[in-house]
Structure formats: structure tokens, C-alpha cells
Design a protein around this motif. Sequence first.
Motif, PDB file in Angstrom:
ATOM      1  N   LEU A 123       0.905  -1.270  -0.078  1.00 17.73           N
ATOM      2  CA  LEU A 123      -0.159   0.092   0.097  1.00 17.73           C
ATOM      3  C   LEU A 123       0.991   1.245  -0.072  1.00 17.73           C
ATOM      4  N   ARG A 126       2.460   1.771  -3.543  1.00 19.12           N
ATOM      5  CA  ARG A 126       1.310   2.025  -4.382  1.00 19.12           C
ATOM      6  C   ARG A 126       0.917   3.393  -4.331  1.00 19.12           C
ATOM      7  N   GLU A 132      -1.161   9.636  -9.872  1.00 17.03           N
ATOM      8  CA  GLU A 132      -1.725  10.838  -9.670  1.00 17.03           C
ATOM      9  C   GLU A 132      -1.250  11.635  -8.665  1.00 17.03           C
ATOM     10  N   ILE A 235      -2.804  -6.224  -3.039  1.00 17.21           N
ATOM     11  CA  ILE A 235      -3.266  -4.669  -2.730  1.00 17.21           C
ATOM     12  C   ILE A 235      -2.789  -3.944  -3.986  1.00 17.21           C
TER      13      ILE A 235
ATOM     14  N   ILE B 261      -7.536   0.857   0.683  1.00  9.64           N
ATOM     15  CA  ILE B 261      -7.107   1.496  -0.762  1.00  9.64           C
ATOM     16  C   ILE B 261      -8.116   2.410  -1.123  1.00  9.64           C
ATOM     17  N   PRO B 262      -7.698   3.636  -1.790  1.00 10.39           N
ATOM     18  CA  PRO B 262      -8.442   4.392  -2.127  1.00 10.39           C
ATOM     19  C   PRO B 262      -9.252   4.037  -3.449  1.00 10.39           C
ATOM     20  N   GLU B 264     -11.295   4.362  -6.729  1.00  7.72           N
ATOM     21  CA  GLU B 264     -11.054   5.153  -8.002  1.00  7.72           C
ATOM     22  C   GLU B 264     -12.050   6.005  -8.199  1.00  7.72           C
ATOM     23  N   PRO B 268      -8.526  10.664  -4.274  1.00  8.25           N
ATOM     24  CA  PRO B 268      -8.050   9.437  -3.237  1.00  8.25           C
ATOM     25  C   PRO B 268      -7.618   9.987  -1.922  1.00  8.25           C
TER      26      PRO B 268
END
Lengths: 294, 304
Positions: A123, A126, A132, A235, B261-262, B264, B268
Motif C-alpha cells: 500500500l 502503491r 496521480e 493490494i 485502498i482509495p 477510483e 483518493p
Amino acid sequence: MEKRTTFRQWWIGVAFAVPQIVLIFTFFYWPAGQAVYWSLTLQQPWGGGNIWVGFDNFRQILSDPLYWNSVVRSIVFALVATGLSMGIALILAVFVDRGLTGSRIHRVVMIWPYGIAAPALALAFRFMMAPEAGFLSSLNRLWPGLWDPGLDGVDAMIEVIVAFSWKYVGYDFVFFLAALQGIPRALSEAAALDGAGWFRRLRDVQLPLLTPTVFFLLVIDITESFQDSFGIVDIMTAGGPARATELMVYKVYFDGFKGFDYSGAAAQSIVLMILIVALTILQFRFIEKRVHYR
Amino acid sequence: MIERTPVLDAVTHTILALGFVVAVAPFLVVGIAASHDLFHVNLVPMPLVPGGHFVENMTAAWIRADLGVKLLNSLIFALGVAFGKVIVSALTAYAIVYFRFPGRHLLFWAIFVTLMLPLEVRIVPTYAVAANVLGPWQGILDILGVTWLAEHFAGVRLDLQFGLLNSYAGLILPLVATATGTFLYRQFFLTVPDELAEAAKMDGAGPIRFFFDVLLPLSRNNIAALATIMFLWAWNQYLWPLLVTTDPSHATAVIELKRLIPNEGGIPEWNIAMAGTLIVMLPTLLVVVVMQRWFVRGLVATEK
């Protein structure tokens, strides 16, 4: 190696071994046997009998391009991740072994990543490598669309490999350093007296003596790359994009528990087991024949 | 080595400094990201000066993933595996090293083989066993014909059912069923001088007395090393808890990360995701830092 002195009351010994025997039978041998049985039958997902189909399940997965896709991805992942983490770990270990000021702090810090759960570091990576946000996204400011692990399979693979390697550098480092420090100082000192510089000593004295460690870590890292990668993949990419990071264990999980194809998943497990057993046997052959320079 | 190597020393320091940064940076990034608000965490690149929203984000992550309960579950799970391993493998290693009984070599190899196949590669059938842990024993009875006999002659239908899904036992037991610790103890027991056992026997101590009063106290270092390794290993498990706990009240902290987990679409919420990550990895990081000596020792010893 055997003990000279043992106890006569052997039934007590058997009683001591019972917990482990029960555990490995229930949670190891039975499931392993079950996997073989399932792989040779067509299993109904919700119970209700099964049909003997011989090697059909194997034939089916071996003729499935999606399966071969996962095999190829796993091999690429295993080789690149192992090479990367072992390479970096070796370099760091060699430099730390020189024992300059500050090397103590490195010995302490390098092992930290190995303590982190794979999904947690996944995570974190990530985020750092998100297209972005984070840091790698700066690349996209310069060249829009250059980096996007959500769409580009190669980017996704890089992302997963980096996360995995970061964890295993620490692990490999511990073993390399232990091996380096196990080499008698006298050998390096003798070489130095003979006029060998640092690099010459490294190449001709230390590295050859590290070969057993290298083989050992090679096998361990490759085996780990089959197991410990699951949390990272789940994940970071969930196998995507377009199955670009669908590694073998992930596919077993996906087919078995999301697709309810128990027979297919069992056949895949058997292939995986054979692969890992082969690797382990390879390791023992190397460990048996430890290279001695005498 | 007594030689002057200024260039090499400079290279060494540079490479090691680089390695240090790479090893530590992710921890810092996670910590800093967890202190930003939604706007700052999504700036490219993220500002490296910590923001002032740390407590707020930690609270949000804590509540969103229900981490209080999950951390407790993780703790019970990891301690259970660590203790289970320490006890079960010490007992087995003692049996293998200090007794001669029929089938001893078979037992040794049967345990040895379990080292080869990790849980992940036999996950599907192991899951079936956890769903009904008596299934293997039922299978034995079926094969022996006991089920058939019972049904025909006594009119009793033997159907053993006991599920371990969503229980601590289901989480812990399958992970205890491998041989890592057994071999650590075995190697150690083999190095214990024979004279100790002889002396104990001469003083009239039986095998149980010898085990508890002589061997276990001598094994303290190994116990600490094994417990550390196993605690970390269990805490960091992902696939098995993910499958066995369908009920959120038994889920562990590590599998809850998935919920952070953010998604989509929308901005986020990386700040909260990183706060959650920090909470989940802090306990293991602490264990590694505090138990470093045992950890490294255990690592090197268990894999031999």
C-alpha cells in the motif's frame, strides 16, 4: 548425528510427538493428498460428488494460454525480483563488511523492511508510485502518460517487483553479511600481504566463498516470490491490468475462491508444488555439495 | 585491513548512505503522508514537510477499518502461532533426538517434507479442512470401512463435522503445522552435551524432568529467537486470514488494509490509507527494532 544417551521410555517420546503428528496430518498431508485427488477429478463446487477425469484437468490448464501467461509472469517476477534484491543486498553487505564508521547503524536499519507485512508495504509503494499522487507521478508532469501502472502492464510489473525487492533486500543482506563475517580474516590478510587490493580480494577470495549463500538465497527468494507476492499483488494491482501481474498463486486463489473451479485450482496447486519441491531438492543438492576451497 | 583507501571509503559511504535512504524513505513517506490533509497529500510531488493532521488521520483510519478489534485479533493470532510453534516443535524435537522408537526416521522425514510446501501452494484443500477440521478423520474412517460398519450394524451414521472458519483456532493451527521450529530445536538439542543427560539419569531424573528442568532452560535463546520470527511471520500473514475470516469480527489488521485502498473516482484519501498502513506496520517494526538480536539469530538459524 545421533545421541549416545537416550531415554528408555520410548512411549513418552511418542507422546511428545503426538501434537505435531496430528497437526501435520490434518493440515498438511490430508490437504496435500486431497489436492492430488481433486486435480484428478471434476469437483462440484458446492459438494455433491465428483467425477474421475484422470489428467484432464492438467491437460486443460496446460493448454490454457491464460495459465501459461501466469507461469511466464511468475518466472519474470521471480527472476527479476530475486536478481534485484540479491544484487543490492550483496553490494550493501560487502560495503558494510568493511567496517567503516557508521556501519553499525546500517546493520541495524537494513533489516527493518523485512519486518513489514507485504500488504502494508504494498500500500505504501502503491501510494509512492501512484500515477496521480505521490512521487513517480512527477514523471507524468514532464511526459504525460509515461507512468501508469493502472493501465500499463509493464509499469504494473515494475511496481510489484520494486515493492517485493525492497522487502527482501533486508533479508538477503542478513545472510550475506553473516557469510562475509564468517570468512576468516586471515584469508583476506594473506591476500593483502600478497599485494591484492580490495577489489581483487573481493573477487578472488570473498565472492567465491559466498557461493553456497548465493545458491541458498536464490532458492529461498524464488520460493518466497511465489508465496509472499500474493499480498503485494492483491493490494497493488489485483492481478491487472489485463492479467499483467497475475502470478501463479494469485491465479490459484482467483480460480479456486472466486471462480469456484476447485479442480482447476487443485491442478494448478500440484504444478506449483512440483515446481517448489524441485527447487528445494536443487537447493539440498547444492547444500550437500557445499563448495570447499581447501 | 591496514591500508589507505580514501576513494574506496568515499564510495562505500556514498553507497551505504544511498542504501540507508532507500531503506528508510518509505517509512518516512508513510509517516509524512499520514500527517497531511487531503489537498496536500495529493500534491505532486507530495511535500516532505509534515502537515498538522496526523492525529485526525490516524483516528479516521482507526475508525474506518475498525483497527482496535483487528489489532487485538492480530495480536492473539500472532501470539498463538508463536507459542504454538515454540511448544509443539520443542516437544517433537525432543522426541526425535532423545528417544529411539519404531518409526522415528519416518516421523523425521514426514516432518521434514512439510518444510517444502508452504501453505500458499496447498491453499484450496487446506481451506476445505478448516471448513470441517474433522474431515480428514472422517476420511480415515471411510477408508477403513468403519463408517460403513457403523451404519450397517449399529445404525449410526458417522458424520464428523467441526468447522474452524471464523475462529482463532482456524487461524492459528494450520500455521503451526509446519516444521520450521522443529529443526531449530533439533539442531540445538544435538549440540547439548550427552553428559547432561547421563548426569540427569544418574540423579534419577526421568525424561519429563530432564526436558523441563534441563533442556528448556538451556533453550531460552532459541525460544526467544523462534518466538520473534514466528510472531512476525504470523502477524504478516495475508492469504490465510483473508480466506478463513469471512466474519469481520475475526479479521486481522493486515487484511483490513484492503479496505483502506482509495477507490477510483473522487480524490483518493491517501492520507488516511497511509495512516492505516502506519498503524499496521508499527507493531512489527517495533518488534524488529527491540528484538533485533533474536530476530537476526532466528532468521539465520531457522533457514538452515
